[in-house]
Enzyme design. Structure first.
Site, PDB file in Angstrom:
ATOM      1  N   GLU A 196       0.822  -1.216   0.000  1.00  0.00           N
ATOM      2  CA  GLU A 196       0.000   0.000   0.000  1.00  0.00           C
ATOM      3  C   GLU A 196       0.857   1.267   0.000  1.00  0.00           C
ATOM      4  O   GLU A 196       0.348   2.363  -0.266  1.00  0.00           O
ATOM      5  CB  GLU A 196      -0.938  -0.001   1.220  1.00  0.00           C
ATOM      6  CG  GLU A 196      -2.024  -1.060   1.121  1.00  0.00           C
ATOM      7  CD  GLU A 196      -2.778  -1.287   2.432  1.00  0.00           C
ATOM      8  OE1 GLU A 196      -3.988  -1.517   2.376  1.00  0.00           O
ATOM      9  OE2 GLU A 196      -2.147  -1.256   3.516  1.00  0.00           O
TER      10      GLU A 196
ATOM     11  N   ASP B 104     -12.187  -4.804  -2.730  1.00  0.00           N
ATOM     12  CA  ASP B 104     -13.057  -5.988  -2.867  1.00  0.00           C
ATOM     13  C   ASP B 104     -14.407  -5.635  -2.251  1.00  0.00           C
ATOM     14  O   ASP B 104     -14.546  -4.597  -1.616  1.00  0.00           O
ATOM     15  CB  ASP B 104     -12.421  -7.195  -2.152  1.00  0.00           C
ATOM     16  CG  ASP B 104     -12.180  -6.899  -0.674  1.00  0.00           C
ATOM     17  OD1 ASP B 104     -11.066  -6.497  -0.336  1.00  0.00           O
ATOM     18  OD2 ASP B 104     -13.119  -7.032   0.140  1.00  0.00           O
TER      19      ASP B 104
HETATM   20  N1  ADE Z   1      -9.430  -4.906   3.819  1.00  0.00           N
HETATM   21  C1  ADE Z   1      -9.676  -4.995   2.490  1.00  0.00           C
HETATM   22  N2  ADE Z   1     -10.669  -5.843   2.233  1.00  0.00           N
HETATM   23  C2  ADE Z   1     -11.085  -6.305   3.437  1.00  0.00           C
HETATM   24  C3  ADE Z   1     -12.068  -7.228   3.832  1.00  0.00           C
HETATM   25  N3  ADE Z   1     -12.832  -7.842   2.936  1.00  0.00           N
HETATM   26  N4  ADE Z   1     -12.207  -7.493   5.164  1.00  0.00           N
HETATM   27  C4  ADE Z   1     -11.415  -6.871   6.064  1.00  0.00           C
HETATM   28  N5  ADE Z   1     -10.460  -5.995   5.746  1.00  0.00           N
HETATM   29  C5  ADE Z   1     -10.299  -5.719   4.433  1.00  0.00           C
END
Ligand code: ADE
Length: 257
Positions: A21, A224
């Site tokens: 990141e 996501d």
């Molecule tokens: N960071 C990025 N995606 C995530 C997720 N699905 N759950 C927890 N932290 C995250």
């Protein structure tokens, strides 16, 4: 004519969970100096004309609280800006969008029936706010980064990318199932917390910053949807996309200080 006075003399901490990141940030530092402390590397230097400390929280609330405390106690930072990724929970929060946090809730904190669900015991509160002024600057920086997105490749990949402002939920769990994320979102909504995104560090950093009186702001790009494909979408986004957003946003942000 003299240039306008800069607002900032003390270093700004740029904090992320994972090295991907912040990929490429150390190389951009002028006068870089590495200090290893509490099992972590902290990079001090000047970035886009501003004094900064680059740091990684690692993953989860405890690790993030340790890094935040070290930044304050050891490096004397008076503001912390988190840049990283999150899973989208809000219906209109899509992969490639950006969420600027107004406040945070710990979705896995439950000391009921002693305290209401999600309330942090002995703080008398459930939600921890970002610093309003710093968050306004960060929001402006994100808008600028998206507007200039073709340069950084953001809008080529995500032409529909939008910026949102709102509540982020943090917890020690990678949320990777559509049923689980729906259940999480509706449990929080049932308690009056409409969350936009889920991650694993922000609320912990916000709590440390409240205790120390340090300003905190956070921006999360959606990697996501915290659904059944999150375990595939997350690593791909983190490797290929996350740092492009971080560079564009942090450059705009530091120019505003
Ligand atoms: N960071 C990025 N995606 C995530 C997720 N699905 N759950 C927890 N932290 C995250």
């Amino acid at each position: 004519m003299l240039p306008p006075p800069r607002l900032v003399a003390t270093p700004t901490a740029i904090l992320s969970a994972l090295p991907q990141e912040q990929h490429g940030f150390i190389e951009l530092l002028q006068n870089p100096r590495k200090v290893t402390h509490a099992g972590r590397d902290f990079w001090l230097g000047t970035l886009h004309g501003q004094p900064v400390v680059l740091a990684l929280s690692k993953i989860g609330k405890v690790a993030a609280a340790i890094t935040a405390t070290a930044l304050i106690e050891r490096f004397g930072v008076e503001r912390i800006v988190f840049t990283g990724v999150a899973g989208g929970l809000g219906a209109a929060v899509n992969v490639g969008d950006v969420v600027v946090a107004t406040d945070f809730v710990q979705h896995d904190l439950d000391a009921s029936p002693l305290y209401p669900r999600y309330e942090v015991p002995l703080y008398g509160r459930t939600r921890f706010d970002s610093d309003a002024a710093l968050t306004a600057l960060l929001f402006k920086a994100v808008c600028g980064a998206l507007a200039a997105g073709s340069k950084s490749g953001i809008t080529r990949r995500f032409p529909e990318a939008r910026v949102h402002r709102g509540l982020i939920a943090s917890g020690d769990r990678f949320v990777s199932g559509a049923r689980e994320s729906r259940a999480l979102q509706s449990a929080l909504a049932g308690a009056g917390h409409e969350v936009l995104a889920v991650e694993m560090e922000g609320a912990a950093v916000a709590q440390v910053c409240l205790d120390y009186g340090v300003s905190f702001a956070a921006v999360r790009t959606i990697s996501d949807r915290a659904d059944d494909s999150a375990h595939i979408d997350f690593p791909r986004f983190v490797e290929q996309v996350a740092s492009g957003y971080a560079h564009a946003i942090v450059e705009q942000f530091l120019a505003l200080l």
